[in-house]
Scaffold this active site. Structure first.
Site, PDB file in Angstrom:
ATOM      1  N   LYS A   1       1.565   3.619  -2.809  1.00  0.00           N
ATOM      2  CA  LYS A   1       1.681   5.442  -2.956  1.00  0.00           C
ATOM      3  C   LYS A   1       2.872   6.104  -3.606  1.00  0.00           C
ATOM      4  CE  LYS A   1      -3.272   5.167  -1.506  1.00  0.00           C
ATOM      5  NZ  LYS A   1      -4.074   5.326  -2.860  1.00  0.00           N
TER       6      LYS A   1
ATOM      7  N   TYR B   1       0.610  -1.111   0.166  1.00  0.00           N
ATOM      8  CA  TYR B   1      -0.541   0.042   0.177  1.00  0.00           C
ATOM      9  C   TYR B   1       0.389   1.144   0.119  1.00  0.00           C
ATOM     10  CZ  TYR B   1      -4.065   3.351   1.129  1.00  0.00           C
ATOM     11  OH  TYR B   1      -4.657   4.719   1.383  1.00  0.00           O
TER      12      TYR B   1
END
Length: 170
Positions: A81, A77
């Site tokens: 990002k 994650y």
């Protein structure tokens, strides 16, 4: 509003024409889309949208990312990002604002039990430390708009959670 097919995004280039500012809050979860789907949505679709927006004349791109974003992270994650932040910056906007909110406090239609529990806990913590671990989505939205209405502090501006809270009061 224009509905686009993200799997065939280049066919919708006209939807990205003639806008001075672009706002992007696109994202999904690994649980909902799988690891490959998460990467496709949170990195690839966002990067493609930024490229189309720039080609269409967009000068200022405002991206909602995540607290802890880091392209070298061991966590998928946070790594994705961080990767998308770099890709969006590389597009070459006159101005790029990246918001890195902590846990978003919001009501969702779909069930996310772990997130719901975190929101309940962080909602209580937020009463004591309002800018530390969470932020209401309404505050993020206000901060995104406010970032466009005030002069920038450089070509790329990264707003962490506390700055989002401050700007979101504007």
């Amino acid at each position: 509003q224009v509905v686009v097919d993200f799997e065939r995004l280049s066919e919708h280039a006209a939807a990205f024409q003639g806008h001075d500012v672009g706002f992007c809050c696109l994202g999904t979860t690994r649980a909902k889309a799988g690891a490959a789907g998460f990467v496709r949505v949170d990195r690839d679709y966002v990067a493609q949208s930024a490229e189309l927006a720039r080609a269409g004349g967009c000068k200022h791109f405002v991206l909602q990312s995540s607290q802890g974003a880091n392209l070298h992270s061991l966590f998928l994650y946070l790594r994705v990002k961080g990767e998308v932040e770099n890709l969006v910056q590389a597009v070459g906007f006159d101005r790029c604002t990246i918001l890195r909110p902590a846990v978003l406090l919001c009501k969702r239609q779909e069930s996310r039990p772990a997130e719901w529990m975190a929101q309940q806990f962080l909602g209580v913590v937020a009463r004591v430390f309002p800018t530390a671990y969470s932020v209401p989505v309404e505050t993020v939205a206000r901060a995104m708009v406010a970032s466009v209405l005030q002069p920038g502090v450089g070509k790329v501006e990264v707003l962490e959670n506390e700055a989002i809270h401050e700007l979101g009061k504007a």
